[in-house]
Design a protein around this motif. Structure first.
Motif, PDB file in Angstrom:
ATOM      1  N   GLU A  76       0.968  -1.230  -0.075  1.00  0.00           N
ATOM      2  CA  GLU A  76       0.011   0.034  -0.086  1.00  0.00           C
ATOM      3  C   GLU A  76       0.931   1.357  -0.051  1.00  0.00           C
ATOM      4  N   GLU A  77       0.305   2.238  -0.721  1.00  0.00           N
ATOM      5  CA  GLU A  77       1.281   3.646  -0.831  1.00  0.00           C
ATOM      6  C   GLU A  77       0.257   4.737  -0.866  1.00  0.00           C
ATOM      7  N   ASP A  78       0.217   5.480   0.263  1.00  0.00           N
ATOM      8  CA  ASP A  78      -0.597   6.577   0.079  1.00  0.00           C
ATOM      9  C   ASP A  78      -2.065   6.513  -0.147  1.00  0.00           C
ATOM     10  N   GLY A  79      -2.465   5.504   0.874  1.00  0.00           N
ATOM     11  CA  GLY A  79      -3.838   5.142   0.744  1.00  0.00           C
ATOM     12  C   GLY A  79      -4.252   4.365  -0.348  1.00  0.00           C
ATOM     13  N   GLN A  80      -3.379   3.982  -1.250  1.00  0.00           N
ATOM     14  CA  GLN A  80      -3.891   3.183  -2.352  1.00  0.00           C
ATOM     15  C   GLN A  80      -3.185   1.880  -2.476  1.00  0.00           C
ATOM     16  N   PHE A  81      -3.874   0.722  -3.163  1.00  0.00           N
ATOM     17  CA  PHE A  81      -3.152  -0.558  -3.325  1.00  0.00           C
ATOM     18  C   PHE A  81      -1.919  -0.222  -4.378  1.00  0.00           C
ATOM     19  N   LYS A  82      -0.674  -0.817  -4.033  1.00  0.00           N
ATOM     20  CA  LYS A  82       0.233  -0.753  -4.830  1.00  0.00           C
ATOM     21  C   LYS A  82       0.589  -2.103  -5.519  1.00  0.00           C
ATOM     22  N   VAL A  83       0.458  -1.917  -7.023  1.00  0.00           N
ATOM     23  CA  VAL A  83       0.611  -3.180  -7.562  1.00  0.00           C
ATOM     24  C   VAL A  83       1.661  -3.060  -8.549  1.00  0.00           C
TER      25      VAL A  83
END
Length: 95
Positions: free
Chosen positions: A83-90
């Protein structure tokens, strides 16, 4: 209605297919056989049959939308691999 050899040649040209003379004759015969079979439907009396879009009556079963509180972001990201900055990191899929 019947299919002529020129119709088969035209469709083959559109599809960029090279057909031999035997294939042209075979496809002309086969397509005409299909059309003759489909013409049998014209013999049926369908005056008392209501037009339909589907043979089975189907309808969606929908529930009412109910407004309720969402999960907090902390709980949402508990099972996320990253996760990064409140978003899923893919992983990036584009270069």
């Amino acid at each position: 209605m019947s299919i002529q050899m020129k119709d088969v040649e035209h469709v083959a040209k559109l599809a960029r297919l090279h057909l031999t003379d035997e294939e042209r004759e075979m496809f002309t015969e086969q397509l005409n056989a299909i059309l003759q079979y489909a013409e049998k439907l014209n013999e049926l009396d369908t005056d008392q049959i209501a037009p339909t879009t589907h043979v089975l009556h189907l309808s969606n079963v929908m529930r009412e939308d109910v407004v309720k509180e969402s999960l907090p972001p902390e709980k949402v990201f508990l099972n996320a691999p990253d996760e990064e900055d409140g978003q899923f990191k893919v992983p990036a899929v584009l270069e």
